[in-house]
Design an enzyme around this catalytic site. Structure first.
Site, mmCIF file in Angstrom:
data_model
loop_
_atom_site.group_PDB
_atom_site.id
_atom_site.type_symbol
_atom_site.label_atom_id
_atom_site.label_comp_id
_atom_site.label_asym_id
_atom_site.label_seq_id
_atom_site.Cartn_x
_atom_site.Cartn_y
_atom_site.Cartn_z
ATOM 1 N N GLU A 110 0.826 -1.211 0.000
ATOM 2 C CA GLU A 110 0.000 0.000 0.000
ATOM 3 C C GLU A 110 0.863 1.265 0.000
ATOM 4 O OE1 GLU A 110 -3.120 0.280 -0.509
ATOM 5 O OE2 GLU A 110 -3.539 -1.863 -0.474
ATOM 6 N N TYR B 256 -7.034 5.893 4.281
ATOM 7 C CA TYR B 256 -7.106 4.880 3.230
ATOM 8 C C TYR B 256 -6.233 3.670 3.561
ATOM 9 C CZ TYR B 256 -5.699 2.270 -0.816
ATOM 10 O OH TYR B 256 -5.387 1.214 -1.640
ATOM 11 N N ASP C 178 -10.267 5.630 -2.114
ATOM 12 C CA ASP C 178 -9.175 6.233 -2.880
ATOM 13 C C ASP C 178 -9.741 6.850 -4.148
ATOM 14 O OD1 ASP C 178 -9.750 4.070 -4.496
ATOM 15 O OD2 ASP C 178 -7.677 3.363 -4.656
ATOM 16 N N CYS D 225 -18.541 0.995 -20.333
ATOM 17 C CA CYS D 225 -19.948 1.018 -19.922
ATOM 18 C C CYS D 225 -20.780 -0.068 -20.593
ATOM 19 C CB CYS D 225 -20.552 2.390 -20.206
ATOM 20 S SG CYS D 225 -19.724 3.731 -19.310
#
Length: 355
Positions: free
Chosen positions: A40, A123, A141, A202
């Site tokens: 991370e 986060y 995030d 999409c």
């Protein structure tokens, strides 16, 4: 903001998408908080493909948090070269030392306590808490902002605290009690791989019928974010002063983005300066000693654009000693320069000229 009935099935459909489409990444195959935390920190402001070699390199050199805590800052900065945002590397070291000294080498196992660690914000704390300890806490995030603002139709500026609060509350509401770790991985992966900034897919999106942005054709405007200020341009003039196998360098001081990194003798100017103009500000270096000029090299930071020109200088022992004293520089053997932690600009120059 439109929420409708999508909330009830959102986490299930997202997890189903993730299980079919996820990338195989090493930190997803463990619940050990150390490599999860390491990944991370490395991946902050960094693409996965760029961060992967660093992740493996750090685990190879420092297999445990104790190994990392006992390393020198110079070792850590050297391995970090090229990733930028060097405060992350220093915080990485400090956190490892804190985990060893205050937590007996074991990471805190709750979101609240993880926040106490250096360089661990909301986060990162949420990511570790959910991935390693399955705590029901939302990660938020840039990917999550994009997914939620588009699907749920959040048209407020995401840089505003009021909007951040709305999104945080919605994000937390959506985290399922079961599989919070898988869900959090799923929403970040969905934003990174499917609901992308420029060309979201999409046509095959599981939320196409319920997505507010898709219905309104607003994919390109969401999330709404205040335009950033124009980046400051800075002009660096570096002198690689060399005598035999020795080169003069200087360590950047505290409160500096490159703190702990070494660079050549530097003169910064307000604008691009001609060669004759540069000679006027370095009286200790005669023109005849300057062997070559390279650049400019361009390097873009979050708020700055750096333009660097390099001058290769060969001097006598007497000149070398005088320049070293005048500018408080250190001698570095040319054979050790690769392992010396330095800004990416210096690394680019050295690689281009095969040092």
């Amino acid at each position: 903001m439109v929420t409708s009935g999508i909330e009830k099935k959102f986490s299930k459909e997202l997890i189903n998408w993730y299980l079919r489409n996820k990338r195989e990444l090493p930190w997803r195959e463990t619940v050990d908080p150390y490599p999860i935390w390491l990944s991370e920190i490395i991946l902050q402001q960094t693409r996965v493909q760029q961060g992967l070699p660093y992740y493996f390199s750090f685990l190879k050199h420092f297999p445990t948090v104790n190994d990392l805590a006992n390393a020198s800052e110079k070792q850590i900065l050297s391995l970090w070269q090229g990733l930028g945002y060097y405060s992350r590397a220093r915080n990485l070291h400090k956190t490892a030392q804190l985990v060893v000294s205050d937590y007996a080498g074991s990471f805190p196992d709750t979101y609240i306590n993880l926040l106490k660690l250096k360089g661990v914000g909301p986060y990162t704390a949420a990511a570790i808490a959910s991935f390693a300890f399955k705590e029901q806490v939302a990660v938020v995030d840039g990917n999550v902002y994009r997914v939620l603002t588009r699907i749920f139709g959040i048209y407020e500026d995401i840089t505003l605290n009021t909007t951040k609060k709305v999104i945080a509350e919605l994000a937390q509401k959506l985290v399922p009690q079961k599989l919070p770790d898988i869900y959090n991985q799923a929403i970040m992966e969905f934003g990174a791989m499917h609901c992308t900034p420029a060309n979201p897919n999409c046509s095959t999106c599981p939320f196409a019928r319920s997505c507010v942005a898709n219905a309104a054709g607003d994919q390109k405007i969401l999330p709404i974010k205040t335009k950033a200020k124009a980046k400051q341009e800075r002009f660096f003039n570096y002198f690689m002063v060399r005598c035999g196998d020795e080169v003069l360098m200087k360590e950047r001081g505290s409160n500096d983005i490159w703190q702990g990194l070494f660079e050549f003798l530097l003169f910064e100017t307000k604008k691009k300066t001609s060669f004759s103009g540069i000679l006027k500000i370095v009286p200790l270096i005669p023109e005849k000693n300057i062997q070559a000029e390279y650049g400019p090299y361009k390097h873009i930071l979050s708020h700055q654009i750096l333009h660097a020109t390099f001058y290769s200088v060969e001097v006598t022992k007497k000149q070398f000693a005088a320049i070293k004293k005048e500018y408080a520089l250190e001698e570095v053997n040319i054979r050790e320069i690769t392992a010396t932690p330095k800004p990416v600009l210096i690394t680019k120059y050295l690689k281009a000229h095969k040092f």
